[in-house]
Design an enzyme around this catalytic site. Structure first.
Site, PDB file in Angstrom:
ATOM      1  CB  VAL A 172      -3.531  -0.557  -2.906  1.00  0.00           C
ATOM      2  CG1 VAL A 172      -4.855   0.287  -2.841  1.00  0.00           C
ATOM      3  CG2 VAL A 172      -4.071  -2.160  -2.971  1.00  0.00           C
TER       4      VAL A 172
ATOM      5  CG  PHE B 141      -1.965  -0.888   1.426  1.00  0.00           C
ATOM      6  CD1 PHE B 141      -3.310  -0.870   0.808  1.00  0.00           C
ATOM      7  CD2 PHE B 141      -1.385  -2.160   1.992  1.00  0.00           C
ATOM      8  CE1 PHE B 141      -3.947  -1.994   1.017  1.00  0.00           C
ATOM      9  CE2 PHE B 141      -2.615  -3.109   1.999  1.00  0.00           C
ATOM     10  CZ  PHE B 141      -3.742  -3.005   1.673  1.00  0.00           C
ATOM     11  CG  ASP B 142       1.007   5.861  -1.627  1.00  0.00           C
ATOM     12  OD1 ASP B 142       2.151   6.124  -1.082  1.00  0.00           O
ATOM     13  OD2 ASP B 142       0.144   6.811  -2.089  1.00  0.00           O
ATOM     14  CE  LYS B 143       2.421   8.541   5.168  1.00  0.00           C
ATOM     15  NZ  LYS B 143       1.319   9.749   5.354  1.00  0.00           N
ATOM     16  CB  THR B 144       0.430  10.152   1.178  1.00  0.00           C
ATOM     17  OG1 THR B 144       1.248  10.294   2.082  1.00  0.00           O
ATOM     18  CG2 THR B 144      -0.520  11.566   1.226  1.00  0.00           C
TER      19      THR B 144
END
Length: 655
Positions: A546, A344-347
């Site tokens: 994602v 996953f990307d965070k922001t």
């Protein structure tokens, strides 16, 4: 292949869209008439034969057309095998069995195309939601025009409870918009007009509370909308276009079955030809050998196998589209069901993507409200994104308003800001700013800073009259649904959930702990994210990534399946991602993975059914243990079963 079939049938649909189904029914009716005439009346056999011949005509019409188009190219497919079997059955006098074969095969074909058309229609229904005309404001008057004639920066009027004609930004009015056709969101979303249309950013960067999509439905208030996309470039138009192209992206199982068919059909033809001459080796007549050969031809034809995967893939993609999820092809649908690792990307993916004020802590005898007011006055004058977030949150949380008592704001690069507040110098920034200004950071303040930093928060010190009077902190907070979504994914068998972020490791660790990630990797540049994806692929073979489909494009391109969040309005996300969640809701991810696994199960079931019937029937028919009628019933019955099994996906719901 399926598309060509549909085009062929549309050309000959002289009785409407259901012509093929009508022909299949007529084939069955004349088969029944011929059978009843032959066995339950004293009429001449010519009448029963006439019934069978007419049945042959209706049953073999579409099949013959499709087979004849391929024969000049030397292609022998299932349609050719069925026609050959029916002609052979007629030659040996088994008219009833031949007619039964054509009836069941044509009925299976009709059901197959019904399944494909149903899947396509549920997708194309999105496009039909867009109105044909729009009300446009020109020279102070309302004028109705075709949506194709709309231009960028036209102003359209959207009346209450009507469909929105173009992608754009609201410049007057506010309303609740039903975005279900685009994003799958079941609850209408409140939208309001944008304050200023000067220097508008790109459509995808405008606050989502101000933008509207073509095909969505307005609530109870009238709106004025500034058109920002042409009709052919609207989100709904691009969505329909892309989903209509998914057949070009065959799933691994589809490609495998196509390769299998390419070699299998000629082998069947050779076997059948050899069996025709079995009378030369064993003691039986030529007619008996021919009957056995035709029965084997029926039993060995891979009709059910040919439709088993395409019907399931299209049904799965159609169901996803109904829920606001674009799955671009069978490969993505199948691969997603095998994933056990997600990066996953965070922001903006696991977090809200916007910094929020989390703490205002007074020190050295300063009271809370004066500190909050001081921070508001100073930060209101800054254009920095963090300053805007802080001032907006103070207004909303503590119901304070700026009194315009601050002035002379000066940004100090990499450190913070300096301003004058009630004729006194104020500093808001990091420890370096304080030290450079000769202000001491005592142990208690430093301890509090470290505590906040360890929880992934960005911390700023506030100094007034050469002493620190408070600490403020901001953080990009996790989405409210992130923890429950990850918990659900864990229950579904997703073993590894990894965050890849450019933020500090402390921030990544803090978010990971709050929402239940298995690992967080921080301080990553775009090339570092690519390297991290490579490591995960080496370890776990297949992974999903994602993200927002834009900033993470290199890493997403490398992953097995790329999933873009909030793709509505983002052309890049629609183009690059394998799976696009049209709404900005991470909680849709378990549904997509569940649907993918259900599709994979149904594909497996269909292949098992279709091959199982062939594996059982072929040796039984070679040994002469069954007749052509039973072979036809079992074989064509399996085709109907796999189509009906695939259609179950159109009603899929996650447990």
């Amino acid at each position: 292949m399926e598309q060509k079939h549909l085009e062929t049938h549309q050309h000959y649909n002289f009785l409407g869209k259901k012509t093929e189904l009508y022909f299949a029914v007529l084939c069955g009716l004349f088969l029944m008439l011929g059978f009843l005439t032959a066995h339950f009346t004293d009429a001449s056999s010519i009448w029963s034969l006439l019934g069978y011949v007419i049945s042959y005509f209706f049953g073999g019409f579409f099949i013959s057309i499709e087979a004849s188009k391929k024969l000049p190219n030397g292609e022998f497919d299932i349609d050719f095998l069925m026609i050959a079997a029916a002609v052979g059955a007629a030659y040996i006098g088994s008219w009833a069995e031949g007619a039964l074969l054509l009836f069941l095969f044509s009925l299976g074909h009709a059901l197959e195309h019904y399944a494909l058309n149903k899947a396509k229609k549920s997708i194309e229904a999105l496009g039909n939601l867009t109105p044909k005309t729009a009300l446009i404001k020109r020279n102070g008057k309302l004028q109705e025009v075709l949506i194709e004639s709309l231009k960028i920066n036209d102003i359209i009027v959207v009346k209450p409870n009507s469909k929105i004609a173009a992608d754009g930004v609201i410049i007057s009015g506010s309303s609740s918009i039903n975005q279900a056709p685009i994003t799958g969101e079941s609850i209408p979303i409140d939208k309001s007009c944008i304050a200023n249309t000067d220097y508008l950013p790109e459509f995808k960067h405008i606050d989502k509370s101000h933008i509207v999509f073509a095909g969505t439905i307005n609530g109870d208030s009238s709106l004025d909308v500034l058109v920002l996309k042409l009709s052919e470039d609207s989100t709904v138009s691009r969505l329909v276009k892309m989903v209509s192209e998914v057949e070009t992206q065959k799933s691994p199982t589809q490609r495998l079955t196509k390769k299998f068919e390419k070699w299998y059909v000629p082998i069947v033809i050779i076997l059948v030809v050899l069996l025709c001459f079995a009378f030369l080796i064993i003691d039986e007549s030529f007619d008996t050998s021919l009957y056995r050969a035709i029965t084997v031809l029926v039993a060995a034809s891979p009709c059910a196998l040919a439709i088993s995967t395409p019907s399931a893939v299209l049904s799965g993609i159609a169901r996803a589209a109904q829920k606001g999820v674009l799955i671009k092809g069978g490969r993505a649908l199948e691969d997603l069901g095998e994933i056990t690792t997600i990066a996953f990307d965070k922001t903006g993916t696991l977090t809200e993507g916007k910094p929020k004020l989390t703490n205002i802590i007074p020190f050295n005898g300063f009271d809370f409200e004066p500190l909050a007011q001081l921070v508001l006055e100073v930060e209101s004058l800054s254009n920095h994104p963090l300053a805007k977030a802080i001032s907006n949150d103070i207004k909303q949380k503590y119901h304070l308003e700026s009194q315009n008592t601050a002035s002379n704001v000066n940004a100090i690069q990499g450190k913070g800001i300096q301003a004058t507040y009630n004729n006194t110098i104020v500093l808001i920034g990091n420890v370096k700013l304080m030290e450079d200004s000769g202000i001491k950071v005592d142990i208690a303040i430093n301890s509090k800073m470290q505590e906040l930093l360890s929880h992934g928060q960005t911390v700023m010190l506030v100094a007034l009259k050469d002493k620190i009077v408070g600490v403020i902190s901001v953080m990009d907070l996790p989405r409210k649904t992130a923890a429950s979504t990850l918990k659900r994914l864990l229950k579904m068998g997703i073993k590894h959930m990894v965050m890849l972020t450019g933020d500090h490791q402390n921030v990544g660790d803090a978010i990971a702990k709050q929402i239940g990630l298995t690992q967080a990797k921080g301080n990553l540049l775009p090339e570092d994210k690519v390297a991290a994806i490579k490591e995960l692929i080496i370890r776990d073979k297949k992974i999903a990534m994602v993200g927002d489909g834009v900033n993470d494009a290199p890493a997403m391109a490398l992953s097995t399946v790329s999933v873009a969040m909030g793709a509505a309005g983002s052309d890049v996300a629609l183009e690059t991602a394998d799976v696009a969640l049209m709404s900005d809701k991470i909680e849709n991810l378990p549904f997509v993975i569940g649907l993918s696994r259900a599709s994979k199960r149904i594909i497996t079931q269909n292949i098992f059914i279709s091959l199982g019937v062939v594996i059982v029937l072929v040796p039984v028919t070679i040994l002469g243990l069954t007749n052509i009628g039973i072979a036809v019933a079992f074989h064509e019955g399996s085709t109907i079963v796999v189509v009906l099994n695939a259609l179950r996906l159109l009603r899929y719901k996650i447990d």
